[in-house]
Scaffold this motif. Sequence first.
Motif, PDB file in Angstrom:
ATOM      1  N   GLN A 192      29.016  46.555  43.576  1.00 52.99           N
ATOM      2  CA  GLN A 192      29.419  46.635  45.253  1.00 52.99           C
ATOM      3  C   GLN A 192      31.089  46.268  45.566  1.00 52.99           C
ATOM      4  OE1 GLN A 192      27.732  48.821  47.007  1.00 52.99           O
ATOM      5  NE2 GLN A 192      26.139  49.068  45.254  1.00 52.99           N
ATOM      6  N   LYS A 193      31.571  45.266  44.511  1.00 50.01           N
ATOM      7  CA  LYS A 193      32.474  44.615  44.857  1.00 50.01           C
ATOM      8  C   LYS A 193      33.957  45.692  44.608  1.00 50.01           C
ATOM      9  CE  LYS A 193      30.991  39.883  43.574  1.00 50.01           C
ATOM     10  NZ  LYS A 193      31.346  38.699  42.735  1.00 50.01           N
ATOM     11  N   ASP A 194      34.602  45.474  45.493  1.00 52.49           N
ATOM     12  CA  ASP A 194      36.126  46.323  45.505  1.00 52.49           C
ATOM     13  C   ASP A 194      36.998  45.692  44.493  1.00 52.49           C
ATOM     14  OD1 ASP A 194      38.414  47.652  45.836  1.00 52.49           O
ATOM     15  OD2 ASP A 194      38.195  47.539  48.129  1.00 52.49           O
ATOM     16  N   PRO A 195      37.315  46.364  43.326  1.00 57.01           N
ATOM     17  CA  PRO A 195      38.181  45.667  42.392  1.00 57.01           C
ATOM     18  C   PRO A 195      39.602  45.535  42.918  1.00 57.01           C
ATOM     19  CG  PRO A 195      37.911  48.398  42.065  1.00 57.01           C
ATOM     20  CD  PRO A 195      36.788  47.758  43.250  1.00 57.01           C
ATOM     21  N   VAL A 196      39.922  46.030  43.922  1.00 52.40           N
ATOM     22  CA  VAL A 196      41.482  45.588  44.490  1.00 52.40           C
ATOM     23  C   VAL A 196      41.431  44.193  45.104  1.00 52.40           C
ATOM     24  CG1 VAL A 196      43.078  46.020  46.266  1.00 52.40           C
ATOM     25  CG2 VAL A 196      42.189  47.859  44.802  1.00 52.40           C
ATOM     26  N   ILE A 197      40.245  43.925  45.772  1.00 53.45           N
ATOM     27  CA  ILE A 197      39.830  42.615  46.448  1.00 53.45           C
ATOM     28  C   ILE A 197      39.690  41.564  45.251  1.00 53.45           C
ATOM     29  CG2 ILE A 197      38.456  41.371  47.920  1.00 53.45           C
ATOM     30  CD1 ILE A 197      37.882  43.835  49.251  1.00 53.45           C
ATOM     31  N   GLU A 198      38.989  41.857  44.270  1.00 51.02           N
ATOM     32  CA  GLU A 198      38.622  40.884  43.260  1.00 51.02           C
ATOM     33  C   GLU A 198      40.020  40.441  42.569  1.00 51.02           C
ATOM     34  OE1 GLU A 198      35.934  39.559  42.098  1.00 51.02           O
ATOM     35  OE2 GLU A 198      35.019  40.369  43.979  1.00 51.02           O
ATOM     36  N   TYR A 199      40.802  41.635  42.350  1.00 48.48           N
ATOM     37  CA  TYR A 199      42.035  41.527  41.567  1.00 48.48           C
ATOM     38  C   TYR A 199      43.064  40.777  42.494  1.00 48.48           C
ATOM     39  CZ  TYR A 199      46.754  42.686  39.663  1.00 48.48           C
ATOM     40  OH  TYR A 199      48.057  42.632  39.341  1.00 48.48           O
ATOM     41  N   LYS A 200      42.995  40.973  43.982  1.00 50.91           N
ATOM     42  CA  LYS A 200      43.946  40.021  44.573  1.00 50.91           C
ATOM     43  C   LYS A 200      43.299  38.676  44.685  1.00 50.91           C
ATOM     44  CE  LYS A 200      45.353  43.649  48.057  1.00 50.91           C
ATOM     45  NZ  LYS A 200      45.258  43.928  49.192  1.00 50.91           N
ATOM     46  N   MET A 201      42.309  38.420  44.738  1.00 52.39           N
ATOM     47  CA  MET A 201      41.614  37.181  44.729  1.00 52.39           C
ATOM     48  C   MET A 201      41.808  36.151  43.447  1.00 52.39           C
ATOM     49  SD  MET A 201      37.759  37.513  46.658  1.00 52.39           S
ATOM     50  CE  MET A 201      37.338  35.980  46.407  1.00 52.39           C
ATOM     51  N   GLN A 202      41.654  36.790  42.452  1.00 53.02           N
ATOM     52  CA  GLN A 202      42.222  36.413  40.980  1.00 53.02           C
ATOM     53  C   GLN A 202      43.379  36.042  41.047  1.00 53.02           C
ATOM     54  OE1 GLN A 202      39.509  37.319  37.663  1.00 53.02           O
ATOM     55  NE2 GLN A 202      38.298  38.431  39.138  1.00 53.02           N
ATOM     56  N   SER A 203      44.410  36.938  41.356  1.00 52.96           N
ATOM     57  CA  SER A 203      45.672  37.023  41.189  1.00 52.96           C
ATOM     58  C   SER A 203      46.395  35.755  41.767  1.00 52.96           C
ATOM     59  CB  SER A 203      46.421  38.142  41.463  1.00 52.96           C
ATOM     60  OG  SER A 203      46.247  38.301  42.944  1.00 52.96           O
ATOM     61  N   TYR A 204      45.756  35.544  43.240  1.00 55.11           N
ATOM     62  CA  TYR A 204      46.219  34.670  43.985  1.00 55.11           C
ATOM     63  C   TYR A 204      46.026  33.050  43.306  1.00 55.11           C
ATOM     64  CZ  TYR A 204      47.196  37.816  47.643  1.00 55.11           C
ATOM     65  OH  TYR A 204      47.858  39.024  48.364  1.00 55.11           O
ATOM     66  N   GLU A 205      44.732  33.022  42.815  1.00 54.59           N
ATOM     67  CA  GLU A 205      44.416  31.699  42.058  1.00 54.59           C
ATOM     68  C   GLU A 205      45.461  31.461  40.843  1.00 54.59           C
ATOM     69  OE1 GLU A 205      40.462  32.099  41.026  1.00 54.59           O
ATOM     70  OE2 GLU A 205      39.632  32.230  42.815  1.00 54.59           O
ATOM     71  N   ILE A 206      45.689  32.544  39.983  1.00 56.93           N
ATOM     72  CA  ILE A 206      46.570  32.453  38.995  1.00 56.93           C
ATOM     73  C   ILE A 206      48.126  32.187  39.427  1.00 56.93           C
ATOM     74  CG2 ILE A 206      47.710  33.833  37.016  1.00 56.93           C
ATOM     75  CD1 ILE A 206      45.175  35.459  36.939  1.00 56.93           C
ATOM     76  N   PHE A 207      48.346  32.770  40.550  1.00 58.70           N
ATOM     77  CA  PHE A 207      49.522  32.469  41.149  1.00 58.70           C
ATOM     78  C   PHE A 207      49.637  30.962  41.495  1.00 58.70           C
ATOM     79  CE2 PHE A 207      53.006  32.723  44.502  1.00 58.70           C
ATOM     80  CZ  PHE A 207      54.102  32.874  43.907  1.00 58.70           C
ATOM     81  N   ASP A 208      48.670  30.475  42.141  1.00 58.90           N
ATOM     82  CA  ASP A 208      48.955  28.931  42.673  1.00 58.90           C
ATOM     83  C   ASP A 208      48.819  28.151  41.453  1.00 58.90           C
ATOM     84  OD1 ASP A 208      48.197  29.715  45.380  1.00 58.90           O
ATOM     85  OD2 ASP A 208      46.307  29.372  45.335  1.00 58.90           O
ATOM     86  N   GLU A 209      48.199  28.457  40.313  1.00 61.91           N
ATOM     87  CA  GLU A 209      48.236  27.610  39.036  1.00 61.91           C
ATOM     88  C   GLU A 209      49.721  27.684  38.649  1.00 61.91           C
ATOM     89  OE1 GLU A 209      45.523  29.195  36.640  1.00 61.91           O
ATOM     90  OE2 GLU A 209      43.701  28.605  37.796  1.00 61.91           O
ATOM     91  N   LEU A 210      50.470  28.780  38.662  1.00 60.99           N
ATOM     92  CA  LEU A 210      51.767  29.097  38.337  1.00 60.99           C
ATOM     93  C   LEU A 210      52.597  28.020  38.983  1.00 60.99           C
ATOM     94  CD1 LEU A 210      54.193  30.453  37.167  1.00 60.99           C
ATOM     95  CD2 LEU A 210      54.037  32.098  39.017  1.00 60.99           C
ATOM     96  N   MET A 211      52.394  28.089  40.474  1.00 63.57           N
ATOM     97  CA  MET A 211      53.410  27.094  41.225  1.00 63.57           C
ATOM     98  C   MET A 211      53.120  25.789  40.889  1.00 63.57           C
ATOM     99  SD  MET A 211      55.134  29.384  42.677  1.00 63.57           S
ATOM    100  CE  MET A 211      56.013  28.392  43.813  1.00 63.57           C
ATOM    101  N   GLU A 212      51.919  25.323  40.494  1.00 65.15           N
ATOM    102  CA  GLU A 212      51.636  24.072  40.382  1.00 65.15           C
ATOM    103  C   GLU A 212      52.106  23.594  38.877  1.00 65.15           C
ATOM    104  OE1 GLU A 212      49.799  21.592  41.978  1.00 65.15           O
ATOM    105  OE2 GLU A 212      50.230  23.069  43.773  1.00 65.15           O
ATOM    106  N   ASP A 213      51.994  24.622  38.063  1.00 65.26           N
ATOM    107  CA  ASP A 213      52.634  24.363  36.462  1.00 65.26           C
ATOM    108  C   ASP A 213      54.238  24.096  36.628  1.00 65.26           C
ATOM    109  OD1 ASP A 213      50.252  24.376  35.382  1.00 65.26           O
ATOM    110  OD2 ASP A 213      50.317  26.432  34.651  1.00 65.26           O
ATOM    111  N   ILE A 214      54.749  24.948  37.750  1.00 64.59           N
ATOM    112  CA  ILE A 214      56.146  24.661  37.720  1.00 64.59           C
ATOM    113  C   ILE A 214      56.779  23.430  38.325  1.00 64.59           C
ATOM    114  CG2 ILE A 214      58.129  25.421  39.078  1.00 64.59           C
ATOM    115  CD1 ILE A 214      57.038  28.278  38.906  1.00 64.59           C
ATOM    116  N   LYS A 215      55.980  22.950  39.168  1.00 70.14           N
ATOM    117  CA  LYS A 215      56.234  21.625  39.759  1.00 70.14           C
ATOM    118  C   LYS A 215      55.950  20.574  38.692  1.00 70.14           C
ATOM    119  CE  LYS A 215      54.358  22.487  44.490  1.00 70.14           C
ATOM    120  NZ  LYS A 215      53.437  22.352  45.642  1.00 70.14           N
ATOM    121  N   LYS A 216      54.663  20.636  38.226  1.00 69.04           N
ATOM    122  CA  LYS A 216      54.372  19.471  37.109  1.00 69.04           C
ATOM    123  C   LYS A 216      55.381  19.505  36.011  1.00 69.04           C
ATOM    124  CE  LYS A 216      49.523  19.679  37.852  1.00 69.04           C
ATOM    125  NZ  LYS A 216      48.026  20.234  37.211  1.00 69.04           N
TER     126      LYS A 216
END
Length: 240
Positions: A192-216
């Motif tokens: 019942q989950k919308d794949p677009v919503i799932e993609y957005k949620m997971q992509s934001y998590e990956i993007f947050d990790e990207l920004m943290e890695d850039i800082k570190k």
Amino acid sequence: EYVSVSDYVEIPEGEEIQHKMLSNAIETAQKRIESNHYGIRKRVLDFDKTNNEQRELIYNERRRVLEGDNLKTNIISMLGDVVTSITENCIGEAELAEWDLDELRAEIKGATTLDGLDFTDIKTKEELITYLVDEASKLYEEKDTMFSSIKPEAMRELERAFLLRIVDRKWQEHIDNMEQLKMGIGLQAYGQKDPVIEYKMQSYEIFDELMEDIKKETIKLIMHSRIQKAEEVQAENLVN
């Protein structure tokens, strides 16, 4: 996509297929196919919209670096974020008696070269973070002064070069990760989950990790950089 007529009409045994019955079945099948194709196109557009939003954020940051903006304020902010993140990971919600200060010292030193820390009078995590951020900032200012004594803009040039290099490399890795995520979303059944919503949620998590890695990585490169004397550089070249 191939659709069986029997999926849409029930034909009694022995009854001749009438033209109208066949036309209705074909029309129904066509609507289903068009609906599926529209859903796929919309999903791709939604995926691309998410990617474009992230790309714009990264390109804006990259543009600032290329245009020669003074990054000192940004670097100090990154330094505070990195030190705070390390402290949170090492201490968490543990009580004072349970703090693993040896691990904390090692992690802070690895990220910033900061050494000789004295935690004697610190009683709370807030005091600990404030102390570590202040000490790391002092070390950064000392390094800034040292580099500036050789060349006025040396530290700013160093910051721009390091940040640009890391942003470009990390962004390429991020693009690959997003492609893998998109393929995974398409292959998995989300019920019942919308794949677009799932993609957005997971992509934001990956993007947050990207920004943290850039800082570190940026902070680690800057804080570990040092000025070599001419004879040290010559000796190193001879060895290599």
